[in-house]
Write a protein that holds these residues in place. Structure first.
Motif, PDB file in Angstrom:
ATOM      1  N   GLY A   1       0.812  -1.220   0.000  1.00 52.06           N
ATOM      2  CA  GLY A   1       0.000   0.000   0.000  1.00 52.06           C
ATOM      3  C   GLY A   1       0.841   1.263   0.000  1.00 52.06           C
ATOM      4  N   VAL A   2       2.137   1.121  -0.272  1.00 51.92           N
ATOM      5  CA  VAL A   2       2.975   2.322  -0.373  1.00 51.92           C
ATOM      6  C   VAL A   2       2.494   3.138  -1.574  1.00 51.92           C
ATOM      7  CG1 VAL A   2       5.292   3.192  -0.716  1.00 51.92           C
ATOM      8  CG2 VAL A   2       4.919   1.098   0.611  1.00 51.92           C
ATOM      9  N   TYR A   3       2.260   2.451  -2.649  1.00 51.82           N
ATOM     10  CA  TYR A   3       1.637   3.098  -3.812  1.00 51.82           C
ATOM     11  C   TYR A   3       0.188   2.637  -3.922  1.00 51.82           C
ATOM     12  CZ  TYR A   3       6.299   4.413  -5.334  1.00 51.82           C
ATOM     13  OH  TYR A   3       7.560   4.942  -5.414  1.00 51.82           O
ATOM     14  N   ALA A   4      -0.674   3.528  -4.400  1.00 55.47           N
ATOM     15  CA  ALA A   4      -2.086   3.152  -4.617  1.00 55.47           C
ATOM     16  C   ALA A   4      -2.214   2.354  -5.901  1.00 55.47           C
ATOM     17  CB  ALA A   4      -2.954   4.396  -4.688  1.00 55.47           C
ATOM     18  N   ALA A   5      -1.468   2.711  -6.918  1.00 62.51           N
ATOM     19  CA  ALA A   5      -1.549   2.012  -8.189  1.00 62.51           C
ATOM     20  C   ALA A   5      -0.324   2.341  -9.016  1.00 62.51           C
ATOM     21  CB  ALA A   5      -2.807   2.434  -8.946  1.00 62.51           C
ATOM     22  N   ALA A   6       0.001   1.453  -9.961  1.00 60.65           N
ATOM     23  CA  ALA A   6       1.123   1.708 -10.868  1.00 60.65           C
ATOM     24  C   ALA A   6       0.659   1.357 -12.270  1.00 60.65           C
ATOM     25  CB  ALA A   6       2.320   0.853 -10.479  1.00 60.65           C
ATOM     26  N   TYR A   7       0.793   2.281 -13.181  1.00 64.63           N
ATOM     27  CA  TYR A   7       0.291   2.025 -14.533  1.00 64.63           C
ATOM     28  C   TYR A   7       1.033   2.932 -15.506  1.00 64.63           C
ATOM     29  CZ  TYR A   7      -2.399   5.972 -12.746  1.00 64.63           C
ATOM     30  OH  TYR A   7      -2.767   7.138 -12.155  1.00 64.63           O
ATOM     31  N   PRO A   8       1.203   2.458 -16.743  1.00 65.61           N
ATOM     32  CA  PRO A   8       1.781   3.338 -17.767  1.00 65.61           C
ATOM     33  C   PRO A   8       0.808   4.459 -18.065  1.00 65.61           C
ATOM     34  CG  PRO A   8       1.580   1.068 -18.528  1.00 65.61           C
ATOM     35  CD  PRO A   8       0.799   1.173 -17.290  1.00 65.61           C
ATOM     36  N   LEU A   9       1.325   5.603 -18.495  1.00 58.65           N
ATOM     37  CA  LEU A   9       0.452   6.754 -18.773  1.00 58.65           C
ATOM     38  C   LEU A   9      -0.039   6.687 -20.218  1.00 58.65           C
ATOM     39  CD1 LEU A   9       2.360   9.637 -17.012  1.00 58.65           C
ATOM     40  CD2 LEU A   9       0.417   8.277 -16.189  1.00 58.65           C
ATOM     41  N   HIS A  10      -1.222   7.242 -20.424  1.00 60.92           N
ATOM     42  CA  HIS A  10      -1.696   7.407 -21.793  1.00 60.92           C
ATOM     43  C   HIS A  10      -0.865   8.475 -22.490  1.00 60.92           C
ATOM     44  CE1 HIS A  10      -5.051   4.767 -22.329  1.00 60.92           C
ATOM     45  NE2 HIS A  10      -5.574   5.098 -21.149  1.00 60.92           N
ATOM     46  N   ASP A  11      -0.921   8.455 -23.817  1.00 63.95           N
ATOM     47  CA  ASP A  11      -0.120   9.442 -24.565  1.00 63.95           C
ATOM     48  C   ASP A  11      -0.612  10.857 -24.315  1.00 63.95           C
ATOM     49  OD1 ASP A  11       1.463   7.589 -25.516  1.00 63.95           O
ATOM     50  OD2 ASP A  11       1.031   7.888 -27.636  1.00 63.95           O
TER      51      ASP A  11
ATOM     52  N   HIS B   1     -12.429  22.950  -7.740  1.00 62.55           N
ATOM     53  CA  HIS B   1     -12.527  21.787  -8.619  1.00 62.55           C
ATOM     54  C   HIS B   1     -12.176  22.153 -10.055  1.00 62.55           C
ATOM     55  CE1 HIS B   1     -14.996  19.210 -11.390  1.00 62.55           C
ATOM     56  NE2 HIS B   1     -14.191  18.337 -10.811  1.00 62.55           N
ATOM     57  N   GLU B   2     -12.705  23.289 -10.467  1.00 65.41           N
ATOM     58  CA  GLU B   2     -12.519  23.663 -11.883  1.00 65.41           C
ATOM     59  C   GLU B   2     -11.044  23.710 -12.235  1.00 65.41           C
ATOM     60  OE1 GLU B   2     -14.569  23.584 -14.333  1.00 65.41           O
ATOM     61  OE2 GLU B   2     -15.800  22.788 -12.719  1.00 65.41           O
ATOM     62  N   GLU B   3     -10.335  24.603 -11.540  1.00 70.25           N
ATOM     63  CA  GLU B   3      -8.941  24.800 -11.951  1.00 70.25           C
ATOM     64  C   GLU B   3      -8.105  23.570 -11.649  1.00 70.25           C
ATOM     65  OE1 GLU B   3      -9.856  27.086  -8.156  1.00 70.25           O
ATOM     66  OE2 GLU B   3     -10.722  26.608 -10.109  1.00 70.25           O
ATOM     67  N   CYS B   4      -8.546  22.777 -10.636  1.00 72.98           N
ATOM     68  CA  CYS B   4      -7.772  21.550 -10.352  1.00 72.98           C
ATOM     69  C   CYS B   4      -7.836  20.634 -11.567  1.00 72.98           C
ATOM     70  CB  CYS B   4      -8.302  20.848  -9.106  1.00 72.98           C
ATOM     71  SG  CYS B   4      -9.053  19.237  -9.399  1.00 72.98           S
ATOM     72  N   VAL B   5      -8.993  20.637 -12.165  1.00 75.59           N
ATOM     73  CA  VAL B   5      -9.099  19.861 -13.399  1.00 75.59           C
ATOM     74  C   VAL B   5      -8.109  20.412 -14.421  1.00 75.59           C
ATOM     75  CG1 VAL B   5     -10.581  19.308 -15.358  1.00 75.59           C
ATOM     76  CG2 VAL B   5     -11.495  19.215 -13.022  1.00 75.59           C
ATOM     77  N   LYS B   6      -8.082  21.724 -14.505  1.00 78.54           N
ATOM     78  CA  LYS B   6      -7.140  22.349 -15.435  1.00 78.54           C
ATOM     79  C   LYS B   6      -5.721  21.864 -15.165  1.00 78.54           C
ATOM     80  CE  LYS B   6      -9.930  25.333 -17.448  1.00 78.54           C
ATOM     81  NZ  LYS B   6     -10.839  24.154 -17.190  1.00 78.54           N
ATOM     82  N   ARG B   7      -5.318  22.015 -13.902  1.00 81.62           N
ATOM     83  CA  ARG B   7      -3.921  21.788 -13.560  1.00 81.62           C
ATOM     84  C   ARG B   7      -3.563  20.305 -13.502  1.00 81.62           C
ATOM     85  NH1 ARG B   7      -4.065  23.077  -9.080  1.00 81.62           N
ATOM     86  NH2 ARG B   7      -5.351  24.872  -8.505  1.00 81.62           N
ATOM     87  N   LYS B   8      -4.540  19.469 -13.773  1.00 79.95           N
ATOM     88  CA  LYS B   8      -4.318  18.042 -13.533  1.00 79.95           C
ATOM     89  C   LYS B   8      -3.165  17.494 -14.365  1.00 79.95           C
ATOM     90  CE  LYS B   8      -8.156  15.406 -11.716  1.00 79.95           C
ATOM     91  NZ  LYS B   8      -9.542  15.105 -12.068  1.00 79.95           N
ATOM     92  N   GLN B   9      -2.347  16.664 -13.719  1.00 78.52           N
ATOM     93  CA  GLN B   9      -1.287  15.970 -14.440  1.00 78.52           C
ATOM     94  C   GLN B   9      -1.875  14.751 -15.160  1.00 78.52           C
ATOM     95  OE1 GLN B   9       1.893  16.926 -14.772  1.00 78.52           O
ATOM     96  NE2 GLN B   9       1.196  18.812 -13.777  1.00 78.52           N
ATOM     97  N   ARG B  10      -1.127  14.257 -16.150  1.00 78.68           N
ATOM     98  CA  ARG B  10      -1.549  13.064 -16.893  1.00 78.68           C
ATOM     99  C   ARG B  10      -1.906  11.922 -15.922  1.00 78.68           C
ATOM    100  NH1 ARG B  10      -3.882  12.972 -20.760  1.00 78.68           N
ATOM    101  NH2 ARG B  10      -5.092  11.225 -20.032  1.00 78.68           N
ATOM    102  N   TYR B  11      -0.970  11.645 -14.938  1.00 81.28           N
ATOM    103  CA  TYR B  11      -1.165  10.468 -14.073  1.00 81.28           C
ATOM    104  C   TYR B  11      -2.415  10.639 -13.226  1.00 81.28           C
ATOM    105  CZ  TYR B  11       0.779  13.127 -10.148  1.00 81.28           C
ATOM    106  OH  TYR B  11       1.007  14.045  -9.173  1.00 81.28           O
ATOM    107  N   GLU B  12      -2.737  11.910 -12.887  1.00 81.01           N
ATOM    108  CA  GLU B  12      -3.955  12.122 -12.105  1.00 81.01           C
ATOM    109  C   GLU B  12      -5.175  11.791 -12.958  1.00 81.01           C
ATOM    110  OE1 GLU B  12      -3.347  15.686  -9.124  1.00 81.01           O
ATOM    111  OE2 GLU B  12      -2.650  16.201 -11.142  1.00 81.01           O
ATOM    112  N   VAL B  13      -5.156  12.294 -14.170  1.00 83.14           N
ATOM    113  CA  VAL B  13      -6.296  12.035 -15.062  1.00 83.14           C
ATOM    114  C   VAL B  13      -6.481  10.537 -15.224  1.00 83.14           C
ATOM    115  CG1 VAL B  13      -7.230  12.400 -17.365  1.00 83.14           C
ATOM    116  CG2 VAL B  13      -5.805  14.161 -16.288  1.00 83.14           C
ATOM    117  N   ASP B  14      -5.371   9.847 -15.515  1.00 87.11           N
ATOM    118  CA  ASP B  14      -5.470   8.399 -15.749  1.00 87.11           C
ATOM    119  C   ASP B  14      -5.914   7.670 -14.495  1.00 87.11           C
ATOM    120  OD1 ASP B  14      -4.689   8.953 -18.205  1.00 87.11           O
ATOM    121  OD2 ASP B  14      -2.802   7.843 -18.171  1.00 87.11           O
ATOM    122  N   TYR B  15      -5.566   8.245 -13.315  1.00 86.93           N
ATOM    123  CA  TYR B  15      -5.911   7.549 -12.074  1.00 86.93           C
ATOM    124  C   TYR B  15      -7.428   7.377 -11.972  1.00 86.93           C
ATOM    125  CZ  TYR B  15      -6.155   6.257  -7.190  1.00 86.93           C
ATOM    126  OH  TYR B  15      -6.409   5.593  -6.020  1.00 86.93           O
ATOM    127  N   ASN B  16      -8.155   8.344 -12.561  1.00 84.71           N
ATOM    128  CA  ASN B  16      -9.626   8.277 -12.492  1.00 84.71           C
ATOM    129  C   ASN B  16     -10.195   7.202 -13.396  1.00 84.71           C
ATOM    130  OD1 ASN B  16      -9.344  10.341 -10.788  1.00 84.71           O
ATOM    131  ND2 ASN B  16      -9.900  11.936 -12.283  1.00 84.71           N
TER     132      ASN B  16
END
Lengths: 675, 675
Positions: A9-19, A392-407
């Motif tokens: 549980g050190v990491y929640a998940a590990a996955y390659p990022l989308h392009d 929420h709005e701007e957080c969506v804006k600032r979201k990193q790739r890995y955050e987006v993919d995490y969803n």
């Protein structure tokens, strides 16, 4: 490694990022976007899939799945065309089909024996006209040809050569094996070890065995329950006063029963999936591969039994153990075994098959696959929203790739996708004799299925870790198994479920004028109503408006006026022999033909081996060339070495001259340098 | 090349030389001698063959033949053991076999209908006692088990994994392919071309087709001729006065007929061999390989038909189209079709099979293979003598190796050897249900065969040119085909030729007290002698000493006192259905079991592929290592090159110092040389 960190549980998940994002105006071009546009939308259903790109983006295993799915779907096209033709032939010939004409003929009013005790009364053959006509659509000579065709299709179709359609895979695999083999070797050893130490895990195996048997028993029990429902329902409806209800008892009963079956099947499918996973877990297989194979094997076994038991019942058992009027067979001492419609069980088999197949496809595949993920996504989205309502709005804006993919949904493996297709393949091949349109529906489903899965992979799943694969693995063996099974099952369906053989026998053994006239009468035996066991005779014998001495029932038995009345008659044995002979001929014909096809069409394996050889050769040549170059350089160098000890070469002692004065340029330059 | 020179007759022959003499006291040790002592004599029949040495001396192809022959012979051991057990079981149970006891029972004197018109009279069932008892030896439940066993043996036994038993071949092959592939590739292309231009050689194909069909027709005609001989012979003997002759008509007739068959088969085998060769010649195949394959295919087809047609006739056609007393079937309007013995046709099938198989082996294989070569050798020897009578003695002394070898037979290819074994394999598997001792005789034959062939190759043939081979090629496919055929044929032999199924049916459907008592009576139908067509009734009806009203015959027909007398009865259809059901069960059972065995026992192909991979890996490693070494040397050299332009290295500018001062020796020497 990362796995242990994840486990802890050190990491929640590990996955390659989308392009990158696949839509939106200000998105730079990327593979994901390309896939979304060229592959993952319904608009391009008629195009070939960009398998290379898929493989590049998702890895070989998933690429192979889509390649296989594409090939399979393609193969369904000819099958469904032939199926449609057969069906149309049935429609066209339904009016000159003498047996159904005779059954519908009001003039010869054949009085049939009651379908249930007491409550049911005698009924007119002509009231089953509709069923008879309908069953001709599927029960005609063309069906026989079609099932031969499909048996070959099933045996040959997916026998490797189509999987190999995309030779790049194999080539690539073979090439990579060279680097990979050592690891593979060790892995193989591991699996061997696993095999060796099977005794240690005996309890786990025992649990597996017991629980699998138990679940199969459950399936059977449920099917039996549905049968009893059907019987009692029929009896209940028969008591109904309104003739409209009673006229289509059979349809209503069958339909409702099948729907119950369908619901049960879909629910149990999910349950069995989980149980299979759990059973495999307690087995603790050593390698990922063996885990997957064991899981697939169990899941397939359970789902196969679950999906096909009711169909097998209708095809081969329903109406076989009815007994005869005056001496019916009862289960639980009160329920009389149900009979088939006068048009043969094939019609009911067809209804059963079509409803289960279509229902399964519509509900399970599409609704589940679209609905559930969307819902999950929504839930996760809402949860996220609750976590961070303010910015929420701007957080969506600032979201990193890995955050987006995490969803996104994590990738759960291809097993469900394959399983779905294999079960479908079973529907298409196993009982195709009774439902020629099955391939068509499968085709329509798959055209959607491909794009649906594509959408899922591109938009709704985290990018899966690329996995290398040689072929579709155990699925291929399962396909082969189904293909073999299909031959024998179709043989039995045609000879035992359909009326094809009885018709032939009548035509060549009994028919007076070489036509089918009198066939219906020939298939019916007579029963003297005075022989009813007490309490089983119908309550209102005059229901049809006249008194009945002799009623007819569908069986080959001696008439009441023969010395050993109601015994199985000679005709029965003759027809049985004909049916069995047909099975033998059919099976061996198909086997021979498929061997012949194998022999005529050289199959891929050869090509693969050639591929392998070619690659070896190329590789060797490459090495050789490089070696030669090196060798040359070395030689030139060694020469120089020699020259150091030798006197400089001139025309006085030519023997000392190195032959390679006309050697490669560098040596010259160097030579000059020395002088 | 040499071939054209040979063709133009510039050279008489071209062949590799033997290592030296294989016997005589003052002979230095050589491989040939070693082979002769360790391999080519009967004394070592119990030892494994020195396959490696054989391969080394004769080349891979011949080595492979002997390896295969060895494996096949080994496999025959379990088969023949089981066969002997089955046979002994038959012998042990012959006395408590109720049907044969009933047949031999004098008290219940069953009067049988005459076996031929006019001349033959009625006869007592008990006179066929011997046949009945004998037929039990092969027609008992154990036979069924045995034929399942043999069907599996045939399907599994030779399915590649045993050929692969000697992995050295495959490994070596795979290794050599690397060098050889380019040539192979081109050859493949050639064959492709051949395939393309088949239209040009259409006439040749047509000739092939026509003449093959013609020869098959010839075979059938001969078999028919033998049948007619048998019929008329039987009629003739029946007229014979002496009872001793008449008591064993069947045996004499069958025996003589079979011997005729045997002779014809052996003669036609030779003829067909030549014809097949000629047909293949006019086909002008492009490559040696395709020539061989086409030849083998034709030769096999013809010899197969030739060897098995009479056996097929006895197994499946004899006694099936007899008709019934009063309404017999006649061929050519005068010959009445022959019936089977009361004990069933299985006995005759057994006689047929054993005589043909043993006779073929003894005469063809051994006599021909020993006799003919010896004769040829003698002739050549005499010819030689005539050429040089005077200084013959010392000329022998002074003879060179190539002269000695010139007197030997040229090597004619392995096709006859393989063909012989394949036909034998057919005898062992196809009809094993009727002759459980076949494997034993095959085993005995092969133990001699191996050493015989060995002797031939070592002592009587010129040393053949070593040919590389991967596997036994087309023979493997033929073996597979026979294996598949064996399953279905054995199923039919048991269910239709033997009385196994009728007995079961009687036991479970008709037997009063659950025993076989009354079975014989049940299989016989009654005939009222007053219903004989005029002119067909026996001349001396009182031959048995009493007047006959009712005679019995072996068939399931209605008795004379039923309303539709002599019609096929219900029992017939019931038994037929049972027989067909058995065929289905048998075939699918064997198929399932062999798949299961495949699944349980991982077969060689996997191992091969692993072998290939291992080799690839090793090869790659090797190359890598060599490369690295070279790389190193090169680097060191390049360095020296660099140093030429650089200032000599000293502690002032250490960066200029080459790191490899501690390099290989030569570079040091060279370095010093410069300074």
């Amino acid at each position: 490694g990362i796995t242990s960190l994840l486990a802890n549980g050190v990491y929640a998940a590990a996955y390659p990022l989308h392009d990158g994002d696949y839509e939106g105006e200000n998105v730079e071009f990327n593979d994901r976007k390309l896939l979304y546009e060229e592959w993952a939308c319904y608009g391009v259903f008629y195009k070939y899939q960009p398998i290379d790109l898929v493989r590049k983006y998702f890895g070989e295993k998933i690429g192979l799945y889509f390649a296989w799915l594409g090939v399979y779907t393609q193969m369904l096209i000819p099958a469904s065309i032939v199926g449609i033709i057969v069906f149309l032939y049935g429609c066209a010939t339904v009016d000159e089909n003498i047996p159904s004409m005779e059954m519908c003929d009001q003039r010869q009013n054949i009085t049939m024996c009651p379908l249930c005790d007491k409550t049911c009364s005698y009924w007119k053959m002509s009231s089953a006209c509709a069923t008879a006509r309908a069953s001709h659509l599927f029960d005609n000579p063309a069906t026989v040809f079609f099932s031969v065709f499909m048996a070959l299709w099933g045996k040959q179709g997916l026998s490797g050569k189509n999987i190999g359609d995309d030779p790049r895979f194999i080539a690539e695999y073979e090439a990579r094996v060279l680097e990979k083999s050592l690891k593979k070797e060790s892995k193989n050893k591991e699996t061997d070890k696993v095999k060796l130490t099977w005794r240690d895990r005996f309890p786990a195996y025992l649990t597996n065995l017991v629980s699998i048997i138990f679940m199969i028993a459950v399936t059977f029990a449920i099917v039996l329950g549905v049968i009893i429902y059907r019987i009692s329902m029929a009896a209940a409806l028969a008591m109904n006063s309104s003739p409209s209800v009673r006229s289509n008892i059979r349809v209503t009963v069958t339909a409702t029963a099948v729907i119950i079956n369908l619901v049960v099947i879909i629910l149990l499918d999910e349950v069995y999936g989980c149980i299979a996973r759990w059973l495999t877990k307690i087995e603790v297989p050593k390698t990922e591969k063996s885990f997957e194979e064991r899981l697939i094997f169990k899941a397939f076994l359970l789902k196969f039994v679950n999906s096909y038991t009711p169909i097998f019942y209708v095809a081969f058992f329903k109406g076989r153990f009815v007994g005869r009027p005056g001496d019916y067979v009862y289960i639980f001492r009160s329920f009389r075994m149900e009979e088939c419609a006068p048009g043969g069980c094939l019609m009911e088999l067809c209804i059963q098959l079509s409803i289960i197949m279509l229902g399964k496809q519509l509900i399970q595949n599409n609704l589940f696959e679209i609905g559930i993920p969307k819902m999950k996504k929504l839930i996760r989205y809402l949860k996220l929203k609750r976590q961070s309502p303010p910015d929420h709005e701007e957080c969506v804006k600032r979201k990193q790739r890995y955050e987006v993919d995490y969803n996104l949904e994590p990738f759960a493996g291809l097993t469900p996708e394959y399983m779905e297709m294999i079960i479908q393949f079973g529907f298409v091949t196993l009982f195709v004799a009774s439902f020629p349109l099955a391939p068509l529906f499968a085709l329509l489903n798959n055209i959607i299925e491909i794009r649906l899965d594509a959408k899922k992979f591109v938009t709704e799943l985290r990018r899966p870790v690329a996995v290398r694969a040689k072929d579709i693995g155990i699925w291929y063996n399962i396909l082969r198994g189904i293909g073999k099974l299909a031959v024998i099952i179709n043989a039995f369906v045609i000879s035992f479920t359909s009326d094809f053989i009885p018709r032939l026998v009548y035509l060549y053994m009994y028919s007076k004028n070489g036509t089918m006239h009198g066939f219906v009468n020939h298939t019916l035996s007579s029963f003297n109503v005075s022989d009813f066991q007490n309490g089983t005779a119908p309550n209102d014998p005059l229901d049809l408006g006249y008194e009945v001495q002799i009623c007819r029932y569908k069986d080959y038995r001696e008439p009441p006026w023969s010395e050993n009345k109601y015994d199985i008659s000679k005709d029965f044995w003759a027809v049985l022999a004909a049916r069995l002979a047909f099975v033998i001929v059919f099976q061996n014909l198909v086997m021979f033909m498929s061997d012949f096809v194998d022999w005529v069409i050289p199959d891929i394996p050869k090509d693969i081996s050639q591929q392998i050889h070619k690659e070896k050769v190329l590789m060797v040549e490459l090495f050789m060339r490089e070696e030669q170059d090196k060798q040359q350089l070395l030689e030139t160098w060694m020469e120089k070495e020699r020259q150091k000890e030798e006197p400089p070469c001139n025309h006085h002692n030519p023997k000392a001259c190195p032959d390679s004065l006309s050697g490669p340029a560098p040596s010259h330059a160097y030579h000059g340098g020395v002088l």
